[in-house]
Design a protein around this motif. Sequence first.
Motif, mmCIF file in Angstrom:
data_model
loop_
_atom_site.group_PDB
_atom_site.id
_atom_site.type_symbol
_atom_site.label_atom_id
_atom_site.label_comp_id
_atom_site.label_asym_id
_atom_site.label_seq_id
_atom_site.Cartn_x
_atom_site.Cartn_y
_atom_site.Cartn_z
ATOM 1 N N LEU A 224 0.738 -1.056 0.081
ATOM 2 C CA LEU A 224 0.030 -0.074 -0.040
ATOM 3 C C LEU A 224 0.772 1.240 0.105
ATOM 4 N N ASP A 225 0.686 2.285 -0.748
ATOM 5 C CA ASP A 225 1.349 3.232 -1.159
ATOM 6 C C ASP A 225 0.473 4.649 -1.363
ATOM 7 N N LEU A 226 0.202 5.290 -0.488
ATOM 8 C CA LEU A 226 -0.737 6.628 -0.531
ATOM 9 C C LEU A 226 0.012 7.711 -0.272
ATOM 10 N N SER A 227 -0.094 8.602 -1.206
ATOM 11 C CA SER A 227 0.503 10.116 -1.064
ATOM 12 C C SER A 227 -0.622 11.021 -1.281
ATOM 13 N N LEU A 228 -1.139 11.540 -0.438
ATOM 14 C CA LEU A 228 -2.431 12.643 -0.730
ATOM 15 C C LEU A 228 -2.143 13.842 0.021
ATOM 16 N N GLU A 229 -1.210 14.544 -0.308
ATOM 17 C CA GLU A 229 -1.031 15.901 0.150
ATOM 18 C C GLU A 229 -2.030 16.509 -0.371
ATOM 19 N N GLY A 230 -2.297 17.704 0.639
ATOM 20 C CA GLY A 230 -3.438 18.594 0.526
ATOM 21 C C GLY A 230 -4.904 17.999 0.878
ATOM 22 N N SER A 250 4.014 -4.066 2.870
ATOM 23 C CA SER A 250 4.642 -2.802 2.693
ATOM 24 C C SER A 250 3.601 -1.837 2.971
ATOM 25 N N LEU A 251 4.115 -0.935 3.695
ATOM 26 C CA LEU A 251 3.138 0.317 3.991
ATOM 27 C C LEU A 251 3.692 1.487 3.897
ATOM 28 N N SER A 252 3.466 2.423 2.784
ATOM 29 C CA SER A 252 4.032 3.748 2.633
ATOM 30 C C SER A 252 2.939 4.865 2.545
ATOM 31 N N THR A 253 2.989 5.834 3.461
ATOM 32 C CA THR A 253 1.972 6.783 3.093
ATOM 33 C C THR A 253 2.730 8.230 3.535
ATOM 34 N N TYR A 254 2.017 9.138 2.784
ATOM 35 C CA TYR A 254 2.322 10.701 2.939
ATOM 36 C C TYR A 254 1.034 11.409 3.186
ATOM 37 N N LEU A 255 0.588 11.406 4.343
ATOM 38 C CA LEU A 255 -0.714 12.057 4.745
ATOM 39 C C LEU A 255 -0.743 12.936 5.816
ATOM 40 N N ASP A 256 -2.025 13.598 5.817
ATOM 41 C CA ASP A 256 -2.109 14.489 6.966
ATOM 42 C C ASP A 256 -2.090 13.543 8.241
ATOM 43 N N PRO A 257 -1.356 14.191 9.341
ATOM 44 C CA PRO A 257 -1.262 13.417 10.551
ATOM 45 C C PRO A 257 -2.512 12.898 11.045
ATOM 46 N N SER A 258 -3.655 13.627 11.043
ATOM 47 C CA SER A 258 -4.876 13.092 11.247
ATOM 48 C C SER A 258 -5.609 11.760 10.678
ATOM 49 N N TRP A 259 -4.918 11.903 9.172
ATOM 50 C CA TRP A 259 -5.238 10.386 8.489
ATOM 51 C C TRP A 259 -4.534 9.450 9.130
ATOM 52 N N THR A 260 -3.052 9.646 9.183
ATOM 53 C CA THR A 260 -2.355 8.609 9.699
ATOM 54 C C THR A 260 -2.675 8.141 11.142
ATOM 55 N N GLU A 273 6.256 -5.746 7.040
ATOM 56 C CA GLU A 273 7.825 -5.734 7.097
ATOM 57 C C GLU A 273 8.735 -4.374 6.635
ATOM 58 N N SER A 274 7.810 -3.560 6.088
ATOM 59 C CA SER A 274 8.520 -2.354 5.544
ATOM 60 C C SER A 274 7.460 -1.285 5.981
ATOM 61 N N VAL A 275 7.798 -0.197 6.717
ATOM 62 C CA VAL A 275 6.636 0.844 6.909
ATOM 63 C C VAL A 275 7.356 2.156 6.890
ATOM 64 N N SER A 276 6.964 3.243 6.079
ATOM 65 C CA SER A 276 7.511 4.514 5.686
ATOM 66 C C SER A 276 6.317 5.393 5.982
ATOM 67 N N LEU A 277 6.339 6.461 6.917
ATOM 68 C CA LEU A 277 5.266 7.258 7.483
ATOM 69 C C LEU A 277 5.722 8.663 7.422
ATOM 70 N N ASN A 278 5.052 9.465 6.306
ATOM 71 C CA ASN A 278 5.663 10.834 6.173
ATOM 72 C C ASN A 278 4.479 11.827 6.702
ATOM 73 N N LEU A 279 4.904 12.605 7.737
ATOM 74 C CA LEU A 279 4.216 13.204 8.352
ATOM 75 C C LEU A 279 4.252 14.794 7.803
ATOM 76 N N ASP A 280 3.163 15.563 7.512
ATOM 77 C CA ASP A 280 3.570 16.966 7.478
ATOM 78 C C ASP A 280 2.420 17.697 8.424
ATOM 79 N N PHE A 281 3.190 18.159 9.321
ATOM 80 C CA PHE A 281 2.335 18.933 10.515
ATOM 81 C C PHE A 281 2.007 20.441 10.028
ATOM 82 N N ASN A 282 1.495 20.498 8.920
ATOM 83 C CA ASN A 282 1.171 22.036 8.493
ATOM 84 C C ASN A 282 0.117 22.900 9.095
ATOM 85 N N ASN A 283 -0.568 22.121 9.848
ATOM 86 C CA ASN A 283 -1.623 22.745 10.712
ATOM 87 C C ASN A 283 -1.158 22.810 12.142
ATOM 88 N N SER A 284 -1.547 23.948 12.772
ATOM 89 C CA SER A 284 -1.002 24.367 13.943
ATOM 90 C C SER A 284 -1.491 23.255 14.774
#
Length: 500
Positions: A224-230, A250-260, A273-284
């Motif tokens: 699973l690879d999800l990149s849903l910026e914005g 395999s789990l790879s995400t680029y999501l808003d932290p609330s989604w994650t 076996e493989s985890v990649s979590l990309n978190l963008d805290f653009n909301n205060s």
Amino acid sequence: MVPLHQLPIEIFVRIITRALEPYIDFRLPGFTYLARLVPLRQVCRHWKDVIEGTPSLWSTIDILDPAAITSTAISRSAGHPLNIIAAPSGLVWHSFLPSDDFPDGLDEFINTAMTLSTRWRSVQLVVESSEKALAIINTPAPFLQTLELKSTTTIWLGSQKGEAAFQGSHPQLRRLGLYGVAIQWDSCLLRGLQHLHISEVSGFAPSCEEILGILGACPGLVGLDLSLEGAEVVGVHKKATPFTLTELRSLSTYLDPSWTLNLLETVCFPLVESVSLNLDFNNSDSSDLYPKITQHIQALFPVVFKSKYKLRISSNGLHWGCEPHGETGSGREFKITARRIPVRAAVRCLFETILHRFPATSIEIELLHPSSSCLAEILQESDGLDGINLIKAYRSDLDAVLAYMSGPTTRDLWGFPELEELFVCRCDYDPERLLNMVKARYGLEKQDGSDLSDHDQPDLPPPLKRITISHSPEKFDRDTLALVEDIIGPECFELHEQKH
């Protein structure tokens, strides 16, 4: 050992197929699958006869191949299912695609491929418009297992009903990749998948509830690879019914932290076996979610690593990467990237939730042009941490690090007491401070400002195994660096001149 020409034909064909598989996913002009297959016919008469007489070996059609070779392959593949590739050279899918990178002859190639749709097994195509994408999805393809579509701009296929896709031929899709291509998120194409990638669909992104619905409809999902910026922030919501993806590796995400957080609260991954979590805290307000996310990460971490691991911490955002110690190619890794969040709080939270419970055998710190405040926070939180044996610094102000390494810290231990290697590339620093750090760690001078007597001074740290300095020539203070080399030994010191 049996010579290749004496092997049974089916084994010989299997060896060639496996050897050429990398050229399906990574291609260059002149180095495609067929470009490597065709010369193999010249080895001997036996190889020529077997290769030309085996349809499965000619079943990959690539836009990078000359038209004559493509025509020959279509003819020799007989009725065998086909792999169709119309993508730029290099990795088939890597990033958003500029229109300038479109392969030449794309329209003609796709038109030819469309006439062969009843033989499609795998399709990886670049599309220029929603009309082109709809034409592909409206083509009968009963044997299609892999569909990957990539666009230069985000396109929306909202009018396409999933049940009518491929003219009702009901292909058994196992892999679906949508790169800038958005479809109806309740489509039947999103059911029963083993691999799913969705990215670059800003403006048409699925909701968090729709994503959970898709995952629930794919119980055999492996990747699973999800990149849903914005995508919109998940607010107060009714928690979904928890479920398990037992096959996910395999789990790879680029999501808003609330989604994650919602994803980790709802879905269990017992064999990942493989985890990649990309978190963008653009909301205060989203930074408050970080401790909750790390609690779930703490439960997930021992699933990935059941044995020793090594840790890499980077100041680029905050990147936390783990991989098995002493193993290569195992496929196991654990990555967290946190952007726009206070570094000190993030590092402390990770240390307390993961590192103190699951100690690493070795830790590498990578400094990529950090701000002075970011650097100070990393040093403060790392004070007294065991296992840091490698520092890599790129375009950083290194004086604070060298001062930290030059004597006892607030815990009366040396800064980075287990450090073995220091790598410095294009950094700003005082060479005299580097020399003084080396002298101090090798017991050649007493620490200035220390209130401890000689008897109370902490033991010296182990000798450094390597210092590597890499700069443009005019940045070198060769006399001072020569003294550093004299102390640690020429076998432990490297000096590289970089040209502009």
